[in-house]
Design a protein around this motif. Sequence first.
Motif, PDB file in Angstrom:
ATOM      1  N   UNK A 207      12.270   5.770   2.863  1.00  0.00           N
ATOM      2  CA  UNK A 207      12.222   4.792   3.959  1.00  0.00           C
ATOM      3  C   UNK A 207      10.856   4.117   4.017  1.00  0.00           C
ATOM      4  N   UNK A 208       9.776   4.903   3.902  1.00  0.00           N
ATOM      5  CA  UNK A 208       8.443   4.307   4.000  1.00  0.00           C
ATOM      6  C   UNK A 208       8.101   3.523   2.737  1.00  0.00           C
ATOM      7  N   UNK A 209       8.740   3.857   1.617  1.00  0.00           N
ATOM      8  CA  UNK A 209       8.470   3.107   0.388  1.00  0.00           C
ATOM      9  C   UNK A 209       8.910   1.646   0.501  1.00  0.00           C
ATOM     10  N   UNK A 210       9.904   1.368   1.318  1.00  0.00           N
ATOM     11  CA  UNK A 210      10.297  -0.030   1.517  1.00  0.00           C
ATOM     12  C   UNK A 210       9.138  -0.820   2.127  1.00  0.00           C
ATOM     13  N   UNK A 211       8.475  -0.247   3.142  1.00  0.00           N
ATOM     14  CA  UNK A 211       7.330  -0.925   3.757  1.00  0.00           C
ATOM     15  C   UNK A 211       6.164  -1.035   2.776  1.00  0.00           C
ATOM     16  N   UNK A 212       5.955   0.041   2.028  1.00  0.00           N
ATOM     17  CA  UNK A 212       4.853   0.057   1.082  1.00  0.00           C
ATOM     18  C   UNK A 212       5.062  -1.012  -0.003  1.00  0.00           C
ATOM     19  N   UNK A 213       6.269  -1.095  -0.533  1.00  0.00           N
ATOM     20  CA  UNK A 213       6.540  -2.094  -1.575  1.00  0.00           C
ATOM     21  C   UNK A 213       6.517  -3.518  -1.019  1.00  0.00           C
ATOM     22  N   UNK A 214       6.934  -3.683   0.239  1.00  0.00           N
ATOM     23  CA  UNK A 214       6.830  -5.012   0.849  1.00  0.00           C
ATOM     24  C   UNK A 214       5.378  -5.483   0.881  1.00  0.00           C
ATOM     25  N   UNK A 215       4.453  -4.531   1.009  1.00  0.00           N
ATOM     26  CA  UNK A 215       3.032  -4.883   1.057  1.00  0.00           C
ATOM     27  C   UNK A 215       2.423  -5.050  -0.328  1.00  0.00           C
ATOM     28  N   UNK A 216       2.823  -4.212  -1.290  1.00  0.00           N
ATOM     29  CA  UNK A 216       2.140  -4.177  -2.586  1.00  0.00           C
ATOM     30  C   UNK A 216       2.776  -5.042  -3.671  1.00  0.00           C
ATOM     31  N   UNK A 217       4.085  -5.147  -3.694  1.00  0.00           N
ATOM     32  CA  UNK A 217       4.719  -5.908  -4.774  1.00  0.00           C
ATOM     33  C   UNK A 217       4.316  -7.379  -4.766  1.00  0.00           C
ATOM     34  N   UNK A 218       4.156  -8.031  -3.598  1.00  0.00           N
ATOM     35  CA  UNK A 218       3.678  -9.426  -3.635  1.00  0.00           C
ATOM     36  C   UNK A 218       2.272  -9.577  -4.213  1.00  0.00           C
TER      37      UNK A 218
END
Length: 435
Positions: free
Chosen positions: A372-383
């Motif tokens: 669940x928290x990886x979704x937020x983390x990837x929203x921040x880092x992948x861009x």
Amino acid sequence: MSNDVRVNWAGNLTYSAGAVARPSTPQELSELVAGADRVKALGSRHSFCDVADTTGTHVLLDAYDDGRPAVAVDPGSGVASLRAGLLYGQAGAALLDQGRALRTMASLPHISLAGAVATATHGSGDTNGCLARDVVGVEIVTADGGTRTFRRGDADFPGAVVALGALGVVTRVEMATDPAFEVSQDVVVDLPWEALLGDLDAVTGAAYSVSAFTLWGEDTVSQVWLKSRAGDAAHSYGADAAGVSRWSAREVLLDLGARDAPGPMHPLAGEDPAASTVQGGVAGPAHERLPHFRAEHKPSTGAELQSEYLVPRERAADAIEAMRGLGAAVRPLLFASEIRTVAGDDLWLSPFDGDTLALHFTWKPHADAVRAVLHDLEDALLPLGARPHWGKIFVASPRDVAAMFPRFADFAALADRLDPHGKFRGGYVTEILSA
């Protein structure tokens, strides 16, 4: 840490394989691969996702003997030919006996050569690439049971090294090595964030290998591990015009506001520091200092999950600030998080096509909450251009991950050519090659 070959090292994944085989000779391996519908090599089982999975037969190479020395060094070039099933700690010890050393190592010496290379696993250091970067040749048993060797300079070599096991069973790797060298390790604590962000180059360039540990909610960076190569002024911050070091790595960090560690440290709070490699500035063989953990001890905590994201170095400050903003969400789930640097390479599926900041996360074994928290983390880092580590847990879709690698179509074509019937596919490899 599980010893059951039906599950991965951390125990979070049960494999789908219907059988496990331990061929001991090249003929046995060739016949096994040629006769199988589905087959895949299994190394030290340190991947936290199903990148090494198969519904057929898992092949272990721990009893494999091809009649050649397990470790043989060419005296002219220094290139070492190594059995792919060796663990990095074993390879390092054997190379030392021949006066050579691996140039870099991951944080633990318990991982297999072939598995670490296939997933672009890495250590740390501004000038140190991933473990696969030092590979100059790779020997693979292909789908028809034949053996093929790819060497640097071959057109397909950059696609055959970090290959996720999709091309066949790797039996040997040839690696560039250095003359044996020693490393000393110091640990400092409580480095101010302002010092890290204000002069990241000073921190990561202070030693041959630098790792910073944080839970992302603290006022300071809790630990920084500094691994200094003996006699190597090129990695000493503050060198004069002649390249002579004025300061030690430890002194650089103390000058930036850190404090000496009160004693031996473990990267994870509450774990026994006896499992950690020797600290306090005491020099020793490179393979006994470059990892964080001793080969004879359990690494990390065992029952855990791991994720890692590799960010272009030019976006490092943005990535660190983004993670600090997520501190409240990630900290309750973390055992530890590590900040490292990795130099670039030219391998098609390596996430290090330029100098990179690596953000590693060792999670508590709460799979649903972590995802669940990886979704937020990837929203921040992948861009910011981040790519996930192939052997860790992430939530980006296979299609999105494939699009992160400019040469992915070339890799897929190579896999189709060498394995037209998908014998070596399974788990995540099937998903991404079907994306």
